[in-house]
Design an enzyme around this catalytic site. Sequence first.
Site, short mmCIF file in Angstrom:
data_model
loop_
_atom_site.label_atom_id
_atom_site.label_comp_id
_atom_site.label_asym_id
_atom_site.label_seq_id
_atom_site.Cartn_x
_atom_site.Cartn_y
_atom_site.Cartn_z
N ARG A 1 0.85 -1.20 0.00
CA ARG A 1 0.00 0.00 0.00
C ARG A 1 0.88 1.24 0.00
O ARG A 1 1.05 1.89 -1.03
CB ARG A 1 -0.95 -0.02 1.20
CG ARG A 1 -2.11 0.98 1.07
CD ARG A 1 -1.75 2.42 1.33
NE ARG A 1 -1.36 2.68 2.71
CZ ARG A 1 -0.94 3.85 3.14
NH1 ARG A 1 -0.84 4.89 2.31
NH2 ARG A 1 -0.57 4.01 4.41
N GLU A 2 1.50 1.55 1.13
CA GLU A 2 2.44 2.68 1.17
C GLU A 2 3.57 2.46 0.18
O GLU A 2 4.00 3.39 -0.51
CB GLU A 2 3.00 2.83 2.59
CG GLU A 2 4.03 3.94 2.76
CD GLU A 2 3.44 5.33 2.70
OE1 GLU A 2 3.98 6.17 1.95
OE2 GLU A 2 2.44 5.58 3.41
N HIS B 1 -6.75 0.10 2.69
CA HIS B 1 -6.62 1.46 3.21
C HIS B 1 -7.51 2.37 2.36
O HIS B 1 -7.32 2.48 1.15
CB HIS B 1 -5.15 1.88 3.09
CG HIS B 1 -4.81 3.19 3.70
ND1 HIS B 1 -4.86 4.38 2.99
CD2 HIS B 1 -4.37 3.50 4.94
CE1 HIS B 1 -4.47 5.36 3.77
NE2 HIS B 1 -4.17 4.87 4.96
N ARG C 1 -10.16 0.39 11.61
CA ARG C 1 -9.24 1.34 12.24
C ARG C 1 -9.56 2.72 11.70
O ARG C 1 -9.73 2.91 10.50
CB ARG C 1 -7.79 1.00 11.92
CG ARG C 1 -6.79 2.02 12.51
CD ARG C 1 -5.63 2.33 11.57
NE ARG C 1 -6.04 3.15 10.43
CZ ARG C 1 -5.24 3.43 9.40
NH1 ARG C 1 -4.03 2.97 9.35
NH2 ARG C 1 -5.69 4.18 8.39
N THR D 1 2.57 12.12 8.98
CA THR D 1 2.48 12.08 7.53
C THR D 1 3.64 12.77 6.83
O THR D 1 4.04 12.38 5.73
CB THR D 1 1.14 12.70 7.08
OG1 THR D 1 0.08 12.02 7.77
CG2 THR D 1 0.94 12.58 5.59
N HIS E 1 2.04 5.28 12.34
CA HIS E 1 2.57 5.31 10.97
C HIS E 1 3.53 6.49 10.90
O HIS E 1 3.13 7.65 10.99
CB HIS E 1 1.39 5.51 10.01
CG HIS E 1 1.75 5.53 8.56
ND1 HIS E 1 1.70 4.41 7.77
CD2 HIS E 1 2.13 6.54 7.74
CE1 HIS E 1 2.04 4.72 6.53
NE2 HIS E 1 2.31 6.02 6.49
N HIS F 1 6.58 8.56 8.89
CA HIS F 1 7.40 8.83 7.71
C HIS F 1 8.81 9.22 8.15
O HIS F 1 9.04 9.65 9.28
CB HIS F 1 6.74 9.90 6.84
CG HIS F 1 5.71 9.33 5.93
ND1 HIS F 1 5.96 9.03 4.61
CD2 HIS F 1 4.43 8.95 6.16
CE1 HIS F 1 4.88 8.51 4.06
NE2 HIS F 1 3.93 8.45 4.99
N HIS G 1 39.35 -2.95 16.83
CA HIS G 1 38.06 -3.64 16.75
C HIS G 1 38.25 -5.11 16.44
O HIS G 1 37.62 -5.98 17.05
CB HIS G 1 37.19 -2.99 15.67
CG HIS G 1 36.65 -1.66 16.05
ND1 HIS G 1 35.31 -1.34 15.97
CD2 HIS G 1 37.25 -0.53 16.51
CE1 HIS G 1 35.12 -0.09 16.36
NE2 HIS G 1 36.29 0.42 16.70
#
Length: 440
Positions: free
Chosen positions: A45-46, A105, A165, A199, A226, A228, A323
């Site tokens: 979706r996104e 959605h 939702r 958003t 959600h 971003h 290291h």
Amino acid sequence: MSENNEFQSVTESTTAPTTSNPYGPNPADYLSNVKNFQLIDSTLREGEQFANAFFDTEKKIEIARALDDFGVDYIELTSPVASEQSRKDCEAICKLGLKAKILTHIRCHMDDARVAVETGVDGVDVVIGTSKFLRQYSHGKDMNYIAKSAVEVIEFVKSKGIEIRFSSEDSFRSDLVDLLNIYKTVDKIGVNRVGIADTVGCANPRQVYELIRTLKSVVSCDIECHFHNDTGCAIANAYTALEGGARLIDVSVLGIGERNGITPLGGLMARMIVAAPDYVRSKYKLHKIRDIENLVADAVEVNIPFNNPITGFCAFTHKAGIHAKAILANPSTYEILDPHDFGMKRYIHFANRLTGWNAIKSRVDQLNLNLTDDQIKEVTAKIKKLGDVRPLNIDDVDSIIKDFHAELSTPLLKPVNKGTDDDNIDISNGHVSKKAKVTK
């Protein structure tokens, strides 16, 4: 000992002290869901809103199956009203019989809701903008209209026996009183969860924590978030949301989405296995992350970033001499993640001027050559000297070691080291390249 020859009582505890995970949730966060979270994967979706993305039906099904096999709780799909093919794809994925629940959605509009409930989805995610920016320049509606529409859509979807939702859009630029009022309204009529959406990626972890804690005081349902990644806070915000009491986090593979995307699945898993190792290892097939990321990277024609958590091609590579020495003794000295949890290996990158004699000693052992520590230090100096002139590769280092050994009067070979099951550090350095795609 006392005069009456009696034994003195032992006052100290004889039980092992209970140690808490220093990287886990703060005990003061009594609402924390760090050890009880769920994932909503929104790659389909996104992720479809990513600039490069085009998933045909076959590819969507392949991705959905891979995500289901990994263990995500929900898979979110593009709205069925976005296009005719989007509706068909939604219906096709709903028929796969996956363990993950399938969501779609939609806008907070009855026309969208009527189409969504006919696709066979397990749940509907409803969203509408609540910030002044979106109310003025997007849908143009006031909060009274938003509340009325939300109630109508929620009651309709609930009547169909489907999860629902409700989420505000641009939550962190919305008026707090408006937000709390709309969330209280939808909570009273029985939504399964409410959503917070950053958003535009403007929120920071402290703002997230405060909003989630405030929202928890006015709703009884679960909270979904959600985030971003415009300002680089998506993973930190997701973790902080769980600390504050949110339970569900939206993710996508490689974080793909609108602009530069959202919380990445792999990156969040890196954070969560540190905080809740038992929960994460028992619930998700972490060794599948690499394959899923390669699948999606190929589909959208991008490379895995070199600094990607877990699967970046240098994620478990150690270069500096200090290291390397410590890693060879105990990997936990410079690793918070165990590569074996993800089906990966650690590497010692020894072909460079920063190398140390301990790394070269390990390479000498792999070559079954016999050198004293002083001799290894001498050959290390030769390697570093050439490394000051130009980049080195494994053949350069091996040649220097072998040539040095050939000039000595020591035995050519030492007994072969057959190795053990504990040999888990590869110092071959062969994987280090400019290619960013992770391969098996």
